[in-house]
Motif scaffolding. Sequence first.
Motif, PDB file in Angstrom:
ATOM      1  N   MET A   1       0.834  -1.203   0.000  1.00  0.00           N
ATOM      2  CA  MET A   1       0.000   0.000   0.000  1.00  0.00           C
ATOM      3  C   MET A   1       0.870   1.255   0.000  1.00  0.00           C
ATOM      4  SD  MET A   1      -3.126   0.744  -0.253  1.00  0.00           S
ATOM      5  CE  MET A   1      -4.242   2.099  -0.033  1.00  0.00           C
ATOM      6  N   ILE A   2       1.922   1.169   0.832  1.00  0.00           N
ATOM      7  CA  ILE A   2       2.771   2.347   0.968  1.00  0.00           C
ATOM      8  C   ILE A   2       3.439   2.709  -0.356  1.00  0.00           C
ATOM      9  CG2 ILE A   2       4.788   1.011   1.800  1.00  0.00           C
ATOM     10  CD1 ILE A   2       3.975   4.336   3.342  1.00  0.00           C
ATOM     11  N   ASP A   3       3.575   1.693  -1.245  1.00  0.00           N
ATOM     12  CA  ASP A   3       4.249   1.969  -2.505  1.00  0.00           C
ATOM     13  C   ASP A   3       3.352   2.597  -3.551  1.00  0.00           C
ATOM     14  OD1 ASP A   3       6.893   1.579  -2.228  1.00  0.00           O
ATOM     15  OD2 ASP A   3       6.782  -0.600  -2.463  1.00  0.00           O
ATOM     16  N   GLU A   4       2.158   2.833  -3.170  1.00  0.00           N
ATOM     17  CA  GLU A   4       1.241   3.448  -4.117  1.00  0.00           C
ATOM     18  C   GLU A   4       1.602   4.926  -4.264  1.00  0.00           C
ATOM     19  OE1 GLU A   4      -2.685   3.397  -2.592  1.00  0.00           O
ATOM     20  OE2 GLU A   4      -3.518   4.306  -4.393  1.00  0.00           O
ATOM     21  N   TYR A   5       1.856   5.350  -5.492  1.00  0.00           N
ATOM     22  CA  TYR A   5       2.194   6.754  -5.696  1.00  0.00           C
ATOM     23  C   TYR A   5       0.937   7.586  -5.928  1.00  0.00           C
ATOM     24  CZ  TYR A   5       6.974   5.176  -6.289  1.00  0.00           C
ATOM     25  OH  TYR A   5       8.208   4.628  -6.076  1.00  0.00           O
ATOM     26  N   VAL A   6       0.813   8.661  -5.189  1.00  0.00           N
ATOM     27  CA  VAL A   6      -0.278   9.585  -5.498  1.00  0.00           C
ATOM     28  C   VAL A   6       0.115  10.446  -6.693  1.00  0.00           C
ATOM     29  CG1 VAL A   6      -1.898  10.320  -3.725  1.00  0.00           C
ATOM     30  CG2 VAL A   6       0.530  10.729  -3.380  1.00  0.00           C
ATOM     31  N   LEU A   7       1.395  10.768  -6.701  1.00  0.00           N
ATOM     32  CA  LEU A   7       1.857  11.729  -7.688  1.00  0.00           C
ATOM     33  C   LEU A   7       3.165  11.252  -8.299  1.00  0.00           C
ATOM     34  CD1 LEU A   7       1.865  14.716  -8.867  1.00  0.00           C
ATOM     35  CD2 LEU A   7       3.290  15.272  -6.893  1.00  0.00           C
ATOM     36  N   GLU A   8       3.247  11.346  -9.635  1.00  0.00           N
ATOM     37  CA  GLU A   8       4.526  11.079 -10.308  1.00  0.00           C
ATOM     38  C   GLU A   8       4.801  12.184 -11.310  1.00  0.00           C
ATOM     39  OE1 GLU A   8       5.630   6.849 -11.252  1.00  0.00           O
ATOM     40  OE2 GLU A   8       3.453   6.645 -11.161  1.00  0.00           O
ATOM     41  N   MET A   9       5.956  12.806 -11.153  1.00  0.00           N
ATOM     42  CA  MET A   9       6.390  13.806 -12.125  1.00  0.00           C
ATOM     43  C   MET A   9       7.595  13.199 -12.839  1.00  0.00           C
ATOM     44  SD  MET A   9       6.020  17.241  -9.744  1.00  0.00           S
ATOM     45  CE  MET A   9       5.843  18.478 -11.034  1.00  0.00           C
ATOM     46  N   LYS A  10       7.515  13.128 -14.185  1.00  0.00           N
ATOM     47  CA  LYS A  10       8.565  12.410 -14.925  1.00  0.00           C
ATOM     48  C   LYS A  10       9.221  13.296 -15.971  1.00  0.00           C
ATOM     49  CE  LYS A  10       5.989   8.079 -14.656  1.00  0.00           C
ATOM     50  NZ  LYS A  10       5.103   7.216 -15.447  1.00  0.00           N
ATOM     51  N   GLU A  11      10.529  13.247 -15.981  1.00  0.00           N
ATOM     52  CA  GLU A  11      11.324  13.949 -16.996  1.00  0.00           C
ATOM     53  C   GLU A  11      10.888  15.398 -17.181  1.00  0.00           C
ATOM     54  OE1 GLU A  11      12.004  11.670 -20.602  1.00  0.00           O
ATOM     55  OE2 GLU A  11      11.623   9.843 -19.453  1.00  0.00           O
ATOM     56  N   ILE A  12      10.698  16.079 -16.073  1.00  0.00           N
ATOM     57  CA  ILE A  12      10.218  17.464 -16.141  1.00  0.00           C
ATOM     58  C   ILE A  12      11.373  18.403 -16.495  1.00  0.00           C
ATOM     59  CG2 ILE A  12       9.172  19.359 -14.836  1.00  0.00           C
ATOM     60  CD1 ILE A  12       7.233  17.073 -15.170  1.00  0.00           C
ATOM     61  N   GLN A  13      11.138  19.213 -17.531  1.00  0.00           N
ATOM     62  CA  GLN A  13      12.122  20.214 -17.958  1.00  0.00           C
ATOM     63  C   GLN A  13      11.483  21.588 -17.874  1.00  0.00           C
ATOM     64  OE1 GLN A  13      15.183  19.362 -19.412  1.00  0.00           O
ATOM     65  NE2 GLN A  13      14.920  17.381 -20.394  1.00  0.00           N
ATOM     66  N   LYS A  14      12.267  22.558 -17.420  1.00  0.00           N
ATOM     67  CA  LYS A  14      11.773  23.936 -17.424  1.00  0.00           C
ATOM     68  C   LYS A  14      12.939  24.894 -17.584  1.00  0.00           C
ATOM     69  CE  LYS A  14       8.927  27.364 -16.874  1.00  0.00           C
ATOM     70  NZ  LYS A  14       7.875  27.616 -17.887  1.00  0.00           N
ATOM     71  N   GLU A  15      12.817  25.740 -18.580  1.00  0.00           N
ATOM     72  CA  GLU A  15      13.874  26.711 -18.813  1.00  0.00           C
ATOM     73  C   GLU A  15      13.305  28.119 -18.728  1.00  0.00           C
ATOM     74  OE1 GLU A  15      16.355  25.371 -22.007  1.00  0.00           O
ATOM     75  OE2 GLU A  15      17.327  27.335 -22.176  1.00  0.00           O
ATOM     76  N   PHE A  16      13.995  29.005 -18.047  1.00  0.00           N
ATOM     77  CA  PHE A  16      13.690  30.436 -18.085  1.00  0.00           C
ATOM     78  C   PHE A  16      14.798  31.092 -18.888  1.00  0.00           C
ATOM     79  CE2 PHE A  16      11.907  29.167 -13.895  1.00  0.00           C
ATOM     80  CZ  PHE A  16      10.578  29.486 -14.142  1.00  0.00           C
ATOM     81  N   PRO A  17      14.569  32.301 -19.383  1.00  0.00           N
ATOM     82  CA  PRO A  17      15.652  32.938 -20.144  1.00  0.00           C
ATOM     83  C   PRO A  17      16.961  32.909 -19.354  1.00  0.00           C
ATOM     84  CG  PRO A  17      13.669  34.268 -20.225  1.00  0.00           C
ATOM     85  CD  PRO A  17      13.379  33.139 -19.294  1.00  0.00           C
ATOM     86  N   GLY A  18      17.943  32.229 -19.893  1.00  0.00           N
ATOM     87  CA  GLY A  18      19.248  32.197 -19.238  1.00  0.00           C
ATOM     88  C   GLY A  18      19.388  31.196 -18.107  1.00  0.00           C
ATOM     89  N   VAL A  19      18.319  30.484 -17.762  1.00  0.00           N
ATOM     90  CA  VAL A  19      18.399  29.539 -16.639  1.00  0.00           C
ATOM     91  C   VAL A  19      17.731  28.211 -16.968  1.00  0.00           C
ATOM     92  CG1 VAL A  19      17.885  29.176 -14.199  1.00  0.00           C
ATOM     93  CG2 VAL A  19      18.035  31.505 -15.080  1.00  0.00           C
ATOM     94  N   LYS A  20      18.473  27.123 -16.853  1.00  0.00           N
ATOM     95  CA  LYS A  20      17.834  25.809 -16.930  1.00  0.00           C
ATOM     96  C   LYS A  20      17.382  25.469 -15.521  1.00  0.00           C
ATOM     97  CE  LYS A  20      19.863  23.737 -20.944  1.00  0.00           C
ATOM     98  NZ  LYS A  20      21.119  23.219 -21.481  1.00  0.00           N
ATOM     99  N   ALA A  21      16.147  25.830 -15.201  1.00  0.00           N
ATOM    100  CA  ALA A  21      15.695  25.697 -13.815  1.00  0.00           C
ATOM    101  C   ALA A  21      15.499  24.241 -13.420  1.00  0.00           C
ATOM    102  CB  ALA A  21      14.413  26.499 -13.609  1.00  0.00           C
TER     103      ALA A  21
END
Length: 508
Positions: A1-21
């Motif tokens: 039960m404990i291994d049940e994921y409520v949330l999974e975020m996968k391979e998330i990329q985010k770039e702002f001007p000049g910053v690979k956040a």
Amino acid sequence: MIDEYVLEMKEIQKEFPGVKALQNIHFQLRKGEIHGLVGENGAGKSTLMKILAGIYTHDSGEIQFLGNLQKVLTPKIVEKLGIHFIHQERHVVPYLTVAESLFLGIENKFASFNLLKRRTMEKEAEKVLFEKVGVNLSGKKLVGDLSVGEKQLLQICRALLQDPKVIVFDEPTAVLAKREADQLFNIIKELKNKGISIIYISHYFGEILDICNRITVLRNGINVKTTETKGLTIEDIVYLMTGRRIGNEIPTKARHIGDVLLNVKDFTQSQQFHDVNFQIRKGEIVGITGLMGSGYTDLGMSIYDNSRITNGFVEFEGKRLTKNNPENAVALGMGYIPEDRRNLGILQNMSVRENITLTSLKSVSKGGVIKRKLEREKVDSIIDKLGIRTPNQKTTINYLSGGNQQKAVLAKWLSSNASLYILNQPTAAVDVSTKAEIYNLITQVAKNGAGVLLITQDLQELVTLSDRILVMYRGKVVREFERDNATTDQIMVSMMGGSNDESSSSNN
Ligand SMILES: Nc1ncnc2c1ncn2[C@@H]1O[C@H](COP(=O)(O)OP(=O)(O)OP(=O)(O)O)[C@@H](O)[C@H]1O
Ligand SMILES: [Mg+2]
């Protein structure tokens, strides 16, 4: 039960001007776990959470909630899913009452009363606030008049009213006193026991180890590790986070204490504090603390702006200040760093450079003309010294991470050559390596002869830096400690109104 994921975020990329956040972030949250999210200022913690909140959109990657792919997230959708946020920047509307901001938009959940029945709503708010988060607040009070900690409890309570599945805390204890923080931990543990998942962002690793089951460590937008907390030490976390081992070289060298710089006499502001008397000498660091609502933060502000003072006065460099306001205070050589830096500390929409130099323009200008090269060099050296993470000097300050904004505010004042610094929670929200750097800066300005009033909830910080410590309780200074006989435990007892010494003068 404990291994049940409520949330999974996968391979998330985010770039702002000049910053690979964020680069290729994997983040998985189990049902009913408390998951710490740690990393240096600017590592990407808030950005990841703002993507989850639907405030920013990710450039690529996917998000699954309870096994379902979430193609579009907006703040409304996210709230419907049962994901709630106690954000680092506390977006509250100052002119709403406590009751309004607690119930507004979710009134339908309270069919038992009509929003127009103001008194009923206020009573209900008071009751709910006490039951859910253990705080006594008048439902009538304006949100703008609450302390930062109270605003936060209000937000937590609002989330609790909406059947949450996930609650994200972005540095909840940065400005809380120990007692309020403990109260918060109890709330968080109860939530976990109910099967709610918690994401907990903090720079206080002792707390992280106490309450979190697992942590994810971010460094420069990369997930360097997700691991169980069992068996981890604070040093391990610091190492994962920075890639280096950090010694704690805290400066405690004796300084020359000079003449009286500030003399506070019978200072009274009717609702907040009464009959406060103390002095700060040149080169001296005087610390002050108390519980939320004890008046110690108002006191700092009122030296800088005495428009609400009802009795008593302040003398600065031997002169009595009848009308002091922020403008006048700056001209006299006072620097004030407010607790609520988001509203009062930074010049919104202005560049990092402008924010840093505006209070010290004189030192970079000649005959009224700003010497650009000098200004640039000076700002560069400050950015470098404090490790302010920004693409460049011209970046708008709002785009910096919370801790980096805080560093810029401090840099601005500490480079202004003021003769008195009033510092309200100067290291709230900054990471461990920066903390040591800020302690050095504060000690340095005192060494150069400035007086410092250090207002802080962080008792370790108080003991580390202060020459003398004042403790307030219900609007009064109830205890004064000299540097060599102050311990965090004794200070705590005084904060609660206890007297562990016959010299204590409290009688309420
Ligand atoms: N709206 C924005 N525009 C441009 N850059 C941004 C924006 N928001 C964040 N950044 C940048 O993204 C990086 C990550 O910032 P983020 O706020 O996620 O850091 P953080 O880990 O929460 O740090 P802190 O501990 O200081 O709160 C930083 O370099 C920051 O300057
Ligand atoms: Mg942040």
